[in-house]
Design a protein around this motif. Structure first.
Motif, PDB file in Angstrom:
ATOM      1  N   SER A  20       0.895  -1.196   0.040  1.00  0.00           N
ATOM      2  CA  SER A  20      -0.147   0.172  -0.092  1.00  0.00           C
ATOM      3  C   SER A  20       0.889   1.307   0.180  1.00  0.00           C
ATOM      4  O   SER A  20       1.655   1.448   0.831  1.00  0.00           O
ATOM      5  CB  SER A  20      -0.907   0.012   1.235  1.00  0.00           C
ATOM      6  N   ARG A  22       1.225   4.998   0.505  1.00  0.00           N
ATOM      7  CA  ARG A  22       0.270   6.007   1.472  1.00  0.00           C
ATOM      8  C   ARG A  22       0.498   7.254   1.048  1.00  0.00           C
ATOM      9  O   ARG A  22       1.535   7.672   1.395  1.00  0.00           O
ATOM     10  CB  ARG A  22       0.570   5.947   2.933  1.00  0.00           C
ATOM     11  N   ALA A  29      -5.114  -1.735   6.668  1.00  0.00           N
ATOM     12  CA  ALA A  29      -4.165  -2.925   6.247  1.00  0.00           C
ATOM     13  C   ALA A  29      -5.382  -3.888   5.455  1.00  0.00           C
ATOM     14  O   ALA A  29      -6.381  -4.233   6.071  1.00  0.00           O
ATOM     15  CB  ALA A  29      -3.705  -3.734   7.289  1.00  0.00           C
ATOM     16  N   HIS A  34       0.737 -11.166   3.378  1.00  0.00           N
ATOM     17  CA  HIS A  34       1.908 -10.234   3.764  1.00  0.00           C
ATOM     18  C   HIS A  34       1.337  -8.979   3.245  1.00  0.00           C
ATOM     19  O   HIS A  34       1.170  -8.484   2.103  1.00  0.00           O
ATOM     20  CB  HIS A  34       3.034 -10.733   3.072  1.00  0.00           C
ATOM     21  N   THR A  35       1.475  -7.962   4.109  1.00  0.00           N
ATOM     22  CA  THR A  35       1.098  -6.721   3.918  1.00  0.00           C
ATOM     23  C   THR A  35       2.265  -5.510   4.053  1.00  0.00           C
ATOM     24  O   THR A  35       2.896  -6.038   5.280  1.00  0.00           O
ATOM     25  CB  THR A  35      -0.150  -6.030   4.670  1.00  0.00           C
ATOM     26  N   ILE A  36       2.376  -4.565   3.416  1.00  0.00           N
ATOM     27  CA  ILE A  36       3.306  -3.637   3.587  1.00  0.00           C
ATOM     28  C   ILE A  36       2.756  -2.300   3.203  1.00  0.00           C
ATOM     29  O   ILE A  36       2.308  -1.919   2.280  1.00  0.00           O
ATOM     30  CB  ILE A  36       4.669  -3.796   2.436  1.00  0.00           C
ATOM     31  N   LEU A  37       3.046  -1.198   4.052  1.00  0.00           N
ATOM     32  CA  LEU A  37       2.704   0.069   4.018  1.00  0.00           C
ATOM     33  C   LEU A  37       4.050   0.825   3.798  1.00  0.00           C
ATOM     34  O   LEU A  37       5.063   0.865   4.450  1.00  0.00           O
ATOM     35  CB  LEU A  37       2.150   0.699   5.368  1.00  0.00           C
ATOM     36  N   GLU A  50      -3.304   3.202  12.227  1.00  0.00           N
ATOM     37  CA  GLU A  50      -3.046   2.734  10.717  1.00  0.00           C
ATOM     38  C   GLU A  50      -1.775   2.012  10.438  1.00  0.00           C
ATOM     39  O   GLU A  50      -1.842   0.850   9.844  1.00  0.00           O
ATOM     40  CB  GLU A  50      -2.812   3.980   9.898  1.00  0.00           C
ATOM     41  N   TYR A  54      -0.298  -3.391   9.627  1.00  0.00           N
ATOM     42  CA  TYR A  54       0.747  -3.909   8.446  1.00  0.00           C
ATOM     43  C   TYR A  54       1.618  -4.635   9.190  1.00  0.00           C
ATOM     44  O   TYR A  54       2.159  -4.438  10.282  1.00  0.00           O
ATOM     45  CB  TYR A  54       1.246  -2.808   7.780  1.00  0.00           C
ATOM     46  N   ASP A  55       2.348  -5.942   8.444  1.00  0.00           N
ATOM     47  CA  ASP A  55       3.357  -6.515   8.759  1.00  0.00           C
ATOM     48  C   ASP A  55       4.415  -5.787   8.723  1.00  0.00           C
ATOM     49  O   ASP A  55       5.619  -6.064   9.597  1.00  0.00           O
ATOM     50  CB  ASP A  55       3.459  -7.841   7.839  1.00  0.00           C
ATOM     51  N   VAL A  57       6.339  -1.806   7.797  1.00  0.00           N
ATOM     52  CA  VAL A  57       6.187  -0.351   7.428  1.00  0.00           C
ATOM     53  C   VAL A  57       7.285   0.337   6.950  1.00  0.00           C
ATOM     54  O   VAL A  57       8.307   0.181   7.737  1.00  0.00           O
ATOM     55  CB  VAL A  57       5.404   0.356   8.524  1.00  0.00           C
TER      56      VAL A  57
END
Length: 258
Positions: A20, A22, A29, A34-37, A50, A54-55, A57
């Motif tokens: 994502s 931002r 999220a 797997h999540t990346i900000l 926020e 996330y996993d 940042v």
């Protein structure tokens, strides 16, 4: 790639990794393995809730990443803006004496453009919404195709640049500077922590309007490094700050850190 309205699409759970980016709007999220900000702007609007979802940042500021890590209690690692090294590369074009600005007026009389024009500097402006702020003769076009940007940046005497106040205060260096220097161009920008270390004398910075006017006065060549030094800085930016370099870091997040 999804636009922001697709954040809640039903099939998002099928994605292995979601990155994502931002900008000005919050990005809760999504559901994924797997999540990346990656926070690239508007740092003053980021909340602990926020980032907590996330996993991993990242933030496009070394100083703000350290501050945010302490404030939010989760690791926020620096990952600076970058450039498309395949698109933005020198092609040997001759350099003019003109100053160039690419971007919208943002609904204000941006000093980085308005003040040099008032002082009689040769500024060519590319972007919408400038009528009423600057003379019509200074508006070269209301739009520039992405394919034409590298040549425009390389052939300018210098490209003018500035930052949103929050980004300047928190050390978020504009992606335009990476593009300009990667293309073999030179830039004049408001001062942001980290610019000198990244770009050396390929980018000159100012704090107050008199400094801006001094930097934009002819001859411009005297304000910047030699062509040989510029070529080396450009090569380094393309090698160390490309989309590919950032992708390697993001893949490392997932493959080695889980």
């Amino acid at each position: 790639m999804d636009a922001r309205p697709a954040l809640d699409r039903a099939s998002s759970g099928l994605d292995d990794v979601i990155l994502s980016l931002r900008g000005p709007h919050p990005l809760p999220a999504p559901a994924s393995a797997h999540t990346i900000l990656w926070i690239i702007s508007h740092p003053d609007e980021i909340t602990s809730a926020e980032v907590a979802g996330y996993d991993h940042v990242h933030a496009a500021s070394t100083s703000w990443a350290a501050t945010a890590t302490r404030r939010f209690g989760v690791p926020v690692r620096p990952l600076l803006q970058c450039t498309d090294a395949r698109r933005f590369a020198p092609s040997g074009l001759p350099r003019s004496a003109d100053l160039v600005f690419v971007g919208t007026a943002r609904g204000i009389a941006r000093p980085s453009v308005v003040e040099p024009l008032r002082a009689g500097r040769p500024v060519r402006v590319y972007g919408p919404d400038w009528r009423g702020y600057i003379p019509g003769a200074a508006i070269a076009a209301t739009h520039v195709d992405n394919d034409d940007l590298p040549a425009l940046y390389e052939s300018a005497g210098a490209v003018l640049n500035d930052h949103w106040p929050a980004m300047r205060r928190e050390g978020f260096v504009s992606n335009r500077l990476f593009d300009v220097v990667a293309a073999g161009g030179r830039a004049i920008s408001d001062d942001v922590d980290g610019i000198a270390d990244l770009f050396g004398a390929a980018v000159r910075t100012y704090g107050q309007i008199p400094e801006l006017l001094a930097l934009t006065a002819a001859p411009l060549d005297a304000k910047f490094c030699s062509d040989a030094e510029l070529a080396e800085i450009s090569r380094r930016i393309r090698a160390e700050h490309s989309f590919d370099a950032r992708a390697r870091t993001l893949l490392d997040d997932v493959l080695t850190r889980g």
